[in-house]
Design a protein around this motif. Structure first.
Motif, short mmCIF file in Angstrom:
data_model
loop_
_atom_site.label_atom_id
_atom_site.label_comp_id
_atom_site.label_asym_id
_atom_site.label_seq_id
_atom_site.Cartn_x
_atom_site.Cartn_y
_atom_site.Cartn_z
N LEU A 13 0.80 -1.63 0.01
CA LEU A 13 -0.09 0.17 -0.10
C LEU A 13 0.77 1.43 0.17
O LEU A 13 0.43 2.37 -0.85
N ARG A 14 1.81 1.22 0.65
CA ARG A 14 2.71 2.39 0.76
C ARG A 14 3.28 2.68 -0.75
O ARG A 14 3.40 4.00 -0.95
N LEU A 51 -4.14 4.10 9.56
CA LEU A 51 -3.47 3.66 8.31
C LEU A 51 -4.50 3.30 7.11
O LEU A 51 -4.05 3.70 6.19
N ALA A 52 -5.50 2.48 7.55
CA ALA A 52 -6.47 2.33 6.55
C ALA A 52 -7.11 3.53 6.17
O ALA A 52 -7.34 3.69 4.79
N ASP A 53 -7.37 4.52 6.84
CA ASP A 53 -7.87 5.93 6.17
C ASP A 53 -7.01 6.56 5.44
O ASP A 53 -7.23 7.08 4.30
N TYR A 54 -5.61 6.60 5.78
CA TYR A 54 -4.54 7.26 4.95
C TYR A 54 -4.69 6.53 3.71
O TYR A 54 -4.39 7.15 2.49
N TYR A 55 -4.61 5.17 3.60
CA TYR A 55 -4.66 4.38 2.47
C TYR A 55 -5.78 4.32 1.42
O TYR A 55 -5.83 3.87 0.30
N GLY A 56 -6.91 4.61 2.22
CA GLY A 56 -8.26 4.85 1.70
C GLY A 56 -8.70 3.28 1.31
O GLY A 56 -9.48 3.16 0.47
#
Length: 78
Positions: A13-14, A51-56
Motif C-alpha cells: 500500500l505504501r 493507516l486504513a484511512d490514509y491508504y483509503g
C-alpha cells in the motif's frame, strides 16, 4: 492475524511513498511503522484505523484479509 502478511500488505500500500511521510501522516514513529511493515509488531486498533484511512481502504482489507469467514454463532469454524 499473520503479522508477516499484514506487513507485506502495508509495504504494498505504501508503494513509492517514503516511510517518514506515512509515519508522520498517521501519527506514529518511523520505527513503529518499520516494525508494522516487517511483521515485528501489529498496530493498535486506533493506528489500524488511521493507516486504513490514509491508504483509503477498509481496515479489514489490511489486517484481516484471508481470514476464514466460515464461523458459526458459537465461534467455531464450520
Amino acid at each position: 492475524m499473520d503479522a508477516g502478511k499484514i506487513g507485506k500488505r502495508l509495504v504494498s500500500l505504501r508503494g513509492a511513498r517514503r516511510r517518514e511521510e506515512v509515519a508522520k501522516a498517521v501519527g506514529v514513529s518511523f520505527s513503529a511503522l518499520c516494525m508494522y511493515e516487517t511483521g515485528k509488531r501489529i498496530a493498535r486498533d486506533e493506528v489500524k484505523v488511521r493507516l486504513a484511512d490514509y491508504y483509503g481502504v477498509p481496515v479489514e482489507d489490511i489486517f484481516f484479509a484471508g481470514m476464514s469467514q466460515n464461523v458459526t454463532k458459537g465461534g467455531r469454524q464450520a
